[in-house]
Enzyme design. Structure first.
Site, PDB file in Angstrom:
ATOM      1  N   ARG A  83      19.585  47.395  40.124  1.00 16.65           N
ATOM      2  CA  ARG A  83      18.773  46.630  39.147  1.00 16.65           C
ATOM      3  C   ARG A  83      19.505  45.408  38.605  1.00 16.65           C
ATOM      4  NH1 ARG A  83      16.990  51.842  37.189  1.00 16.65           N
ATOM      5  NH2 ARG A  83      15.001  52.299  38.210  1.00 16.65           N
ATOM      6  N   LYS A 128      16.654  30.398  40.653  1.00 20.41           N
ATOM      7  CA  LYS A 128      15.636  30.863  41.609  1.00 20.41           C
ATOM      8  C   LYS A 128      16.350  31.481  42.797  1.00 20.41           C
ATOM      9  CE  LYS A 128      11.700  27.783  40.867  1.00 20.41           C
ATOM     10  NZ  LYS A 128      10.785  26.809  41.511  1.00 20.41           N
ATOM     11  N   GLU A 146      17.202  15.775  47.822  1.00 17.01           N
ATOM     12  CA  GLU A 146      17.021  16.338  46.469  1.00 17.01           C
ATOM     13  C   GLU A 146      17.692  15.434  45.431  1.00 17.01           C
ATOM     14  OE1 GLU A 146      14.963  18.777  46.060  1.00 17.01           O
ATOM     15  OE2 GLU A 146      15.061  20.107  47.800  1.00 17.01           O
ATOM     16  N   LYS A 205      19.275  18.513  37.046  1.00 20.76           N
ATOM     17  CA  LYS A 205      18.592  19.791  37.255  1.00 20.76           C
ATOM     18  C   LYS A 205      18.917  20.774  36.129  1.00 20.76           C
ATOM     19  CE  LYS A 205      17.296  23.532  40.158  1.00 20.76           C
ATOM     20  NZ  LYS A 205      17.100  24.113  41.477  1.00 20.76           N
ATOM     21  N   GLU A 241       9.518  27.598  34.604  1.00 18.18           N
ATOM     22  CA  GLU A 241       8.560  26.655  35.172  1.00 18.18           C
ATOM     23  C   GLU A 241       7.167  26.722  34.548  1.00 18.18           C
ATOM     24  OE1 GLU A 241       9.381  26.026  39.332  1.00 18.18           O
ATOM     25  OE2 GLU A 241       7.331  25.381  39.688  1.00 18.18           O
ATOM     26  N   ARG A 293       9.885  21.911  34.119  1.00 14.41           N
ATOM     27  CA  ARG A 293      10.581  22.249  35.376  1.00 14.41           C
ATOM     28  C   ARG A 293       9.771  21.809  36.600  1.00 14.41           C
ATOM     29  NH1 ARG A 293      14.354  27.403  37.056  1.00 14.41           N
ATOM     30  NH2 ARG A 293      14.719  26.674  39.163  1.00 14.41           N
ATOM     31  N   ASN A 315       9.374  19.603  41.327  1.00 17.02           N
ATOM     32  CA  ASN A 315       8.491  19.776  42.482  1.00 17.02           C
ATOM     33  C   ASN A 315       8.058  18.451  43.100  1.00 17.02           C
ATOM     34  OD1 ASN A 315       8.623  22.530  42.148  1.00 17.02           O
ATOM     35  ND2 ASN A 315       6.767  22.619  40.883  1.00 17.02           N
ATOM     36  N   HIS A 333       7.465  18.005  46.818  1.00 18.08           N
ATOM     37  CA  HIS A 333       7.477  19.341  47.407  1.00 18.08           C
ATOM     38  C   HIS A 333       6.101  19.894  47.761  1.00 18.08           C
ATOM     39  CE1 HIS A 333      11.702  19.281  46.414  1.00 18.08           C
ATOM     40  NE2 HIS A 333      11.880  20.489  46.893  1.00 18.08           N
ATOM     41  N   HIS A 342       6.470  20.861  51.362  1.00 23.28           N
ATOM     42  CA  HIS A 342       6.411  22.251  51.838  1.00 23.28           C
ATOM     43  C   HIS A 342       5.385  22.399  52.960  1.00 23.28           C
ATOM     44  CE1 HIS A 342       8.402  24.324  48.144  1.00 23.28           C
ATOM     45  NE2 HIS A 342       9.250  24.153  49.123  1.00 23.28           N
ATOM     46  N   HIS A 393      15.056  21.584  55.114  1.00 21.28           N
ATOM     47  CA  HIS A 393      14.256  21.472  53.890  1.00 21.28           C
ATOM     48  C   HIS A 393      14.212  20.036  53.338  1.00 21.28           C
ATOM     49  CE1 HIS A 393      12.495  22.589  50.063  1.00 21.28           C
ATOM     50  NE2 HIS A 393      13.514  22.002  49.433  1.00 21.28           N
TER      51      HIS A 393
HETATM   52  N1  LIG Z   1      16.824  28.534  45.058  1.00 15.24           N
HETATM   53  C1  LIG Z   1      16.552  27.279  44.933  1.00 15.24           C
HETATM   54  O1  LIG Z   1      16.346  26.756  43.825  1.00 15.24           O
HETATM   55  C2  LIG Z   1      16.521  26.432  46.159  1.00 15.24           C
HETATM   56  C3  LIG Z   1      16.419  25.042  46.026  1.00 15.24           C
HETATM   57  C4  LIG Z   1      16.422  24.276  47.172  1.00 15.24           C
HETATM   58  C5  LIG Z   1      16.533  24.883  48.418  1.00 15.24           C
HETATM   59  N2  LIG Z   1      16.621  26.219  48.517  1.00 15.24           N
HETATM   60  C6  LIG Z   1      16.727  26.872  49.829  1.00 15.24           C
HETATM   61  O2  LIG Z   1      17.996  26.604  50.400  1.00 15.24           O
HETATM   62  C7  LIG Z   1      17.897  26.756  51.817  1.00 15.24           C
HETATM   63  C8  LIG Z   1      18.691  25.696  52.523  1.00 15.24           C
HETATM   64  O3  LIG Z   1      20.013  25.808  52.135  1.00 15.24           O
HETATM   65  P1  LIG Z   1      21.143  24.881  52.715  1.00 15.24           P
HETATM   66  O4  LIG Z   1      20.650  23.499  52.912  1.00 15.24           O
HETATM   67  O5  LIG Z   1      22.311  25.111  51.830  1.00 15.24           O
HETATM   68  O6  LIG Z   1      21.343  25.398  54.176  1.00 15.24           O
HETATM   69  P2  LIG Z   1      22.081  26.616  54.851  1.00 15.24           P
HETATM   70  O7  LIG Z   1      22.621  27.586  53.873  1.00 15.24           O
HETATM   71  O8  LIG Z   1      21.145  27.089  55.888  1.00 15.24           O
HETATM   72  O9  LIG Z   1      23.338  25.888  55.544  1.00 15.24           O
HETATM   73  C9  LIG Z   1      23.132  24.921  56.549  1.00 15.24           C
HETATM   74  C10 LIG Z   1      24.202  25.025  57.636  1.00 15.24           C
HETATM   75  O10 LIG Z   1      25.431  24.505  57.150  1.00 15.24           O
HETATM   76  C11 LIG Z   1      26.507  25.394  57.447  1.00 15.24           C
HETATM   77  N3  LIG Z   1      27.520  25.138  56.412  1.00 15.24           N
HETATM   78  C12 LIG Z   1      27.543  25.552  55.126  1.00 15.24           C
HETATM   79  N4  LIG Z   1      28.563  24.976  54.461  1.00 15.24           N
HETATM   80  C13 LIG Z   1      29.215  24.192  55.354  1.00 15.24           C
HETATM   81  C14 LIG Z   1      30.352  23.328  55.258  1.00 15.24           C
HETATM   82  N5  LIG Z   1      30.997  23.141  54.104  1.00 15.24           N
HETATM   83  N6  LIG Z   1      30.737  22.655  56.360  1.00 15.24           N
HETATM   84  C15 LIG Z   1      30.066  22.820  57.533  1.00 15.24           C
HETATM   85  N7  LIG Z   1      28.987  23.592  57.682  1.00 15.24           N
HETATM   86  C16 LIG Z   1      28.565  24.284  56.601  1.00 15.24           C
HETATM   87  C17 LIG Z   1      25.847  26.758  57.448  1.00 15.24           C
HETATM   88  O11 LIG Z   1      26.573  27.682  58.185  1.00 15.24           O
HETATM   89  C18 LIG Z   1      24.492  26.437  58.085  1.00 15.24           C
HETATM   90  O12 LIG Z   1      24.587  26.407  59.489  1.00 15.24           O
HETATM   91  C19 LIG Z   1      16.415  26.679  52.144  1.00 15.24           C
HETATM   92  O13 LIG Z   1      15.997  27.935  52.581  1.00 15.24           O
HETATM   93  C20 LIG Z   1      15.743  26.335  50.808  1.00 15.24           C
HETATM   94  O14 LIG Z   1      14.501  26.922  50.674  1.00 15.24           O
HETATM   95  C21 LIG Z   1      16.617  26.998  47.397  1.00 15.24           C
HETATM   96 ZN   LIG Z   2      13.680  21.358  47.438  1.00 12.93          ZN
END
Ligand SMILES: NC(=O)c1ccc[n+]([C@@H]2O[C@H](COP(=O)([O-])OP(=O)(O)OC[C@H]3O[C@@H](n4cnc5c(N)ncnc54)[C@H](O)[C@@H]3O)[C@@H](O)[C@H]2O)c1
Ligand SMILES: [Zn+2]
Length: 255
Positions: free
Chosen positions: A15, A37, A79, A119, A129, A133, A137, A140, A144, A158
Site C-alpha cells: 500500500r 503522476k 516539454e 512544472k 489537476e 495543472r 496539457n 497534449h 496524444h 512522446h
Molecule cells: N508521469 C509523468 O508525469 C510523465 C510525464 C511525461 C512523460 N511521461 C512518460 O515518460 C515516458 C517516456 O520517458 P523517457 O522519455 O524518459 O523515456 P525512456 O525511459 O523510455 O528512456 C528512453 C531511452 O533512453 C535510455 N536512457 C535513459 N537514460 C539514458 C542516458 N542517460 N543516456 C543514454 N540513454 C539513456 C533508456 O534506456 C531508453 O532506451 C513515456 O511513457 C511518457 O508517457 C510521464
Molecule cells: Zn508530455
C-alpha cells in the site's frame, strides 16, 4: 518509463512505500519525475492504470545527458518548449535560440532547472489537476492522438508527438484565443526544423478525432484543450468543434 513504473510499483507495494526519482533522460528531468503522476499503459491506452504520489525527492544531474541520443534530447526538449510557452516570452525566445542539436550541457542544465521549476510551481498549486495543472496539457490533446495513431504504425517518442500537437494547438490558439500568428509561425518553424513531421492524410482525421474524444481528461465527451491567448496567457478548459479540429490538422499537414 522507469520513473513512471518505479513510482507506480512503490506506490502500490505494501500500500505504498517512499521512493526517490533519479531521472537520467531529459524528458523525465523536466517532466515525468516531478508532479507525482505514475502509471502504466493498459489495454492499448496510455497511463490507464496509475496513482498520484509524489517522489520523496527528485535528484537531477544533467551529466547523465552526455550519453543521450539526439532523439531523446529532442523528446524532452518538447516539454521544455511547452513550459516556455506557458511561462513568458524570455524563456520561449531562449528555447528557440538554443542549439538543441549540439547542446551545451552547462547551459542546458540552467534551462532544465528553470523548466522543472515551472512544472513544480504548477503542480504544487494544483496537485490533482482540478484547474491550473491543465496548463501542462498544452499540445497534449492532439499530441496524444498522434502518439496513439503512431502506435498503430511506427511508434514515436512522446515529445515528438507533443511537438506536433503543439503545431495544431497553437493554430487553434490563434483562431480561437488570439495567439499572435508571428509567434505561432516562429514556434512551428522550430518544430518542423528539428522534429520533422509524421505524415498523416485526411483519411486519418476521423481516427484522430476518435482518439481525442476518448481522452480520459474529457468531461461528458467534450474534448478539452488548453490553449494560449499569448505566451504565458493560459486558457484552460477550452473546446473546439470537429471543423476547427480538422482545420488545425490541415494546418499541421500544410505548414
Ligand atoms: N508521469 C509523468 O508525469 C510523465 C510525464 C511525461 C512523460 N511521461 C512518460 O515518460 C515516458 C517516456 O520517458 P523517457 O522519455 O524518459 O523515456 P525512456 O525511459 O523510455 O528512456 C528512453 C531511452 O533512453 C535510455 N536512457 C535513459 N537514460 C539514458 C542516458 N542517460 N543516456 C543514454 N540513454 C539513456 C533508456 O534506456 C531508453 O532506451 C513515456 O511513457 C511518457 O508517457 C510521464
Ligand atoms: Zn508530455
Amino acid at each position: 518509463m522507469v520513473t513512471d513504473l518505479g513510482g507506480f510499483a512503490a506506490s502500490t507495494f505494501k500500500r505504498g512505500v517512499n521512493y526517490i526519482n533519479i531521472p537520467t533522460t531529459l524528458l523525465s528531468m523536466v517532466d515525468a519525475s516531478v508532479g507525482g503522476k505514475t502509471g502504466i499503459n493498459f489495454n492499448g491506452l496510455k497511463n490507464e492504470i496509475g496513482v498520484f504520489n509524489n517522489a520523496a525527492s527528485v535528484i537531477l544531474d544533467t551529466l547523465f545527458l552526455r550519453t543521450m541520443d539526439r532523439e531523446n534530447i529532442l523528446s524532452g526538449y518538447a516539454e521544455m518548449l511547452k513550459h516556455g510557452l506557458i511561462s513568458n516570452e524570455r524563456m520561449w525566445a531562449e528555447l528557440l535560440a538554443f542549439d538543441v542539436e549540439e547542446p551545451n550541457l552547462k547551459e542546458l542544465g540552467r534551462m532544465v532547472a528553470e523548466s522543472v521549476a515551472v512544472k513544480q510551481r504548477i503542480v504544487t498549486d494544483d496537485p490533482t489537476e482540478q484547474g491550473i495543472r491543465k496548463a501542462l496539457n498544452l499540445g497534449h490533446t492532439i499530441g496524444h492522438a498522434f502518439e496513439s495513431l503512431a502506435l498503430q504504425r511506427k511508434p514515436v517518442l512522446h515529445g515528438y508527438a507533443v511537438a506536433w500537437g503543439l503545431i495544431s494547438e497553437l493554430y487553434l490558439s490563434a483562431i480561437k484565443t488570439g495567439f499572435p500568428t508571428d509567434k505561432m509561425h516562429q514556434t512551428v518553424n522550430f518544430i518542423k526544423e528539428h522534429y520533422g513531421k509524421m505524415s498523416i492524410t485526411c483519411d486519418d482525421y476521423p481516427t484522430l478525432l476518435e482518439l481525442m474524444t476518448h481522452d480520459k481528461k474529457n468531461v461528458a465527451g467534450i474534448i478539452n484543450f488548453t490553449l494560449l491567448g499569448g505566451i504565458g496567457d493560459i486558457r484552460i478548459n477550452q473546446t473546439a468543434n470537429k471543423q476547427e479540429i480538422y482545420e488545425a490538422l490541415d494546418f499541421y499537414r500544410e505548414c
